[in-house]
Design a protein around this motif. Structure first.
Motif, mmCIF file in Angstrom:
data_model
loop_
_atom_site.group_PDB
_atom_site.id
_atom_site.type_symbol
_atom_site.label_atom_id
_atom_site.label_comp_id
_atom_site.label_asym_id
_atom_site.label_seq_id
_atom_site.Cartn_x
_atom_site.Cartn_y
_atom_site.Cartn_z
ATOM 1 N N GLY A 92 0.836 -1.202 0.000
ATOM 2 C CA GLY A 92 0.000 0.000 0.000
ATOM 3 C C GLY A 92 0.861 1.238 0.000
ATOM 4 O O GLY A 92 2.044 1.182 0.371
ATOM 5 N N PRO A 93 0.269 2.373 -0.422
ATOM 6 C CA PRO A 93 1.058 3.602 -0.570
ATOM 7 C C PRO A 93 1.782 4.032 0.707
ATOM 8 O O PRO A 93 2.908 4.532 0.644
ATOM 9 N N SER A 94 1.186 3.828 1.869
ATOM 10 C CA SER A 94 1.864 4.260 3.110
ATOM 11 C C SER A 94 3.023 3.341 3.477
ATOM 12 O O SER A 94 3.761 3.608 4.425
ATOM 13 N N GLY A 95 3.171 2.237 2.730
ATOM 14 C CA GLY A 95 4.290 1.322 2.978
ATOM 15 C C GLY A 95 5.563 1.765 2.272
ATOM 16 O O GLY A 95 6.627 1.180 2.496
ATOM 17 N N GLU A 96 5.452 2.788 1.419
ATOM 18 C CA GLU A 96 6.644 3.279 0.706
ATOM 19 C C GLU A 96 7.708 3.735 1.705
ATOM 20 O O GLU A 96 7.382 4.326 2.744
ATOM 21 N N HIS A 97 8.948 3.415 1.394
ATOM 22 C CA HIS A 97 10.120 3.698 2.234
ATOM 23 C C HIS A 97 10.232 2.742 3.436
ATOM 24 O O HIS A 97 11.072 2.946 4.302
ATOM 25 N N TYR A 98 9.358 1.726 3.480
ATOM 26 C CA TYR A 98 9.475 0.727 4.548
ATOM 27 C C TYR A 98 9.784 -0.631 3.927
ATOM 28 O O TYR A 98 9.691 -0.819 2.709
ATOM 29 N N PHE A 99 10.081 -1.574 4.806
ATOM 30 C CA PHE A 99 10.541 -2.874 4.337
ATOM 31 C C PHE A 99 10.156 -3.921 5.378
ATOM 32 O O PHE A 99 10.216 -3.649 6.582
ATOM 33 N N ARG A 100 9.749 -5.101 4.922
ATOM 34 C CA ARG A 100 9.338 -6.148 5.866
ATOM 35 C C ARG A 100 10.321 -7.312 5.867
ATOM 36 O O ARG A 100 10.695 -7.806 4.807
ATOM 37 N N LEU A 101 10.732 -7.716 7.056
ATOM 38 C CA LEU A 101 11.511 -8.950 7.203
ATOM 39 C C LEU A 101 10.692 -9.926 8.037
ATOM 40 O O LEU A 101 9.953 -9.509 8.941
ATOM 41 N N THR A 102 10.822 -11.212 7.753
ATOM 42 C CA THR A 102 10.068 -12.178 8.551
ATOM 43 C C THR A 102 11.006 -12.966 9.463
ATOM 44 O O THR A 102 12.202 -13.107 9.187
ATOM 45 N N ALA A 103 10.406 -13.473 10.527
ATOM 46 C CA ALA A 103 11.154 -14.257 11.515
ATOM 47 C C ALA A 103 10.952 -15.758 11.276
ATOM 48 O O ALA A 103 11.264 -16.572 12.140
ATOM 49 N N PHE A 104 10.437 -16.110 10.096
ATOM 50 C CA PHE A 104 10.106 -17.508 9.837
ATOM 51 C C PHE A 104 11.290 -18.359 9.382
ATOM 52 O O PHE A 104 11.124 -19.530 9.069
ATOM 53 N N GLY A 105 12.486 -17.758 9.299
ATOM 54 C CA GLY A 105 13.649 -18.566 8.922
ATOM 55 C C GLY A 105 14.182 -19.321 10.135
ATOM 56 O O GLY A 105 13.545 -19.373 11.189
ATOM 57 N N THR A 106 15.372 -19.878 9.976
ATOM 58 C CA THR A 106 16.009 -20.531 11.121
ATOM 59 C C THR A 106 16.708 -19.460 11.955
ATOM 60 O O THR A 106 16.973 -18.349 11.462
ATOM 61 N N TYR A 107 17.065 -19.810 13.178
ATOM 62 C CA TYR A 107 17.788 -18.861 14.035
ATOM 63 C C TYR A 107 19.143 -18.548 13.403
ATOM 64 O O TYR A 107 19.563 -17.384 13.339
#
Ligand code: PLP
Length: 407
Positions: free
Chosen positions: A377-392
């Motif tokens: 969405g437009p308000s997500g511009e300049h942001y970034f998502r990382l997930t914690a679903f990988g291994t430690y």
């Protein structure tokens, strides 16, 4: 000559995660030696809990015996699973939800996309911005969203509720009155959660203006703070204004197995007194032949004592990653959010980069894949998502590379 559904043609480009995959594959083709760490798509990586595996085996074995063989499942779900959900997810939390108000499905993605079918085409939707893209796209496909403004990346008939750093990534009540309000807490992508009093404000508002809240609780198992509701039915009056989507995907590792449920209370009626429960039952019965028996038995196993303990352990492992990623980013000087009641960490792209610029930069310099915030969405511009679903180990390695990455 026939005409294809023109509403589909209005959708911009490809689905967000297809674009992420395409770009990642192109990078790998050009750099086959790169050791890519994927913290992009929100897919689980731990194997299914032993209690679930054991239930699957038993249910499969039953299919070899004519006395216990099962054909078509009841299209609304087996009673054993509907009862387990009603008791554990609702009644035990003080929510007045009965088993026959629960509709078992193959997951929250399809239900979140299909639920709009039981509403008139002229119903106006309100969505958090940024948000899980399926809510808007499915309404585009249904011809409900008006015209697309490519510059602003918005639809003329959609009410966007900006969820920004200033609002703590929670939406404000909209100025224009919507008919359908999509809420998802803990949120994908920002990881934000709301306290009970805040959700109550939305329930009161929806009841006042005659709107329906479609509440997506796909990440409720990740809530760690007190006073953050696991269900919208913890709020008073939600039975007359809210539908809730549930998923076993992130809560129990069923992304590949596929299982979900949608709650439509019998008290939820439109302006003419039409009960949505009956409409959804009719829709489900016509277009859906039920989640597989073996999968529903696997779902039931999630509610056994050992199943619950194993799931809590699984969620705990992901949340350990979330805490590590969040704290690492903060210590490197990034502005990072989420990761407390959610497996998602939402960070501000550094140096004023756009979301896609940071995607490319991170891929090239750290060989880490994330998800550009602008895709939500437009308000997500300049942001970034990382997930914690990988291994430690991968979470630690990804943070090491990000720390070493020159900006
Ligand atoms: N709802 C939200 C907010 C999600 O983020 C996702 C998956 O990422 C889903 C629903 C999909 O759930 P399911 O796997 O049950 O279809």
């Amino acid at each position: 000559m026939f005409t294809a559904n023109q509403d589909y043609l209005k959708l911009p480009g490809s689905y967000l995660f297809s674009t992420v995959a395409k770009k990642t594959n192109a990078f790998i083709a050009a750099h086959p030696e790169a050791k890519i760490i994927r913290l992009g798509i929100g897919d689980v990586t731990q194997p299914l809990p032993p209690a679930v595996i054991s239930a699957l085996h038993s249910a499969v074995d039953e299919q070899a015996n004519s006395a216990t063989f099962r054909g078509y499942a009841p299209d609304l779900g087996y009673d054993f699973l509907r009862a387990a959900i009603a008791q554990t997810d609702y009644q035990a939390r003080g929510c007045q939800i009965e088993a026959d108000e629960i509709f078992v499905s193959d997951g929250a993605k399809s239900d979140s996309a299909n639920i709009q079918e039981i509403f008139e085409k002229d119903c106006r939707i309100a969505v958090c911005d940024p948000v899980y893209p399926v809510y808007v796209d499915s309404n585009v496909m249904a011809g409900r969203t008006g015209e697309y403004d490519a510059q602003a990346e918005t639809w003329s008939n959609v009410i966007y509720m900006p969820c920004t750093q200033e609002t703590g990534f929670a939406p404000e009540l909209p100025e224009q009155t919507p008919d359908l309000i999509y809420l998802c807490f803990p949120n994908n992508p920002t990881g934000a959660a709301v306290k009970k009093a805040e959700l109550q404000r939305w329930v009161d508002y929806a009841n006042k203006v005659g709107a329906v809240i479609i509440f997506d609780s796909a990440y409720e198992a990740y809530i760690s703070e007190e006073d953050v509701p696991h269900s919208i039915y913890e709020c008073e009056g939600a039975r007359t204004c809210a539908i809730e989507l549930r998923s076993f995907s992130k809560n129990a590792g069923f992304t590949g197995l596929r299982l979900g449920a949608t709650v439509v209370p019998k008290d939820l009626k439109d302006r003419n007194g039409v009960a949505l429960h009956g409409l959804w039952a009719r829709r489900h019965g016509t277009k859906y032949n039920g989640a597989p028996y073996i999968v529903q038995r696997a779902g039931e196993a999630c509610y056994s004592e050992e199943g619950r303990a194993q799931i809590a352990q699984m969620v705990g492992r992901y949340m350990k990653n979330a805490g590590y990623i969040r704290e690492s980013l903060l210590s490197f000087g990034y502005e990072a959010f989420g990761g407390v009641n959610s497996p998602y960490i939402w960070l501000k792209a550094p140096k004023g980069m756009t979301s896609w610029e940071f995607f490319d930069y991170l891929l090239e310099h750290a060989n880490v894949v994330g998800t550009p915030g602008s895709g939500f969405g437009p308000s997500g511009e300049h942001y970034f998502r990382l997930t914690a679903f990988g291994t430690y180990e991968n979470s630690v390695e990804a943070m090491k590379r990000i720390q070493a990455m020159a900006l």
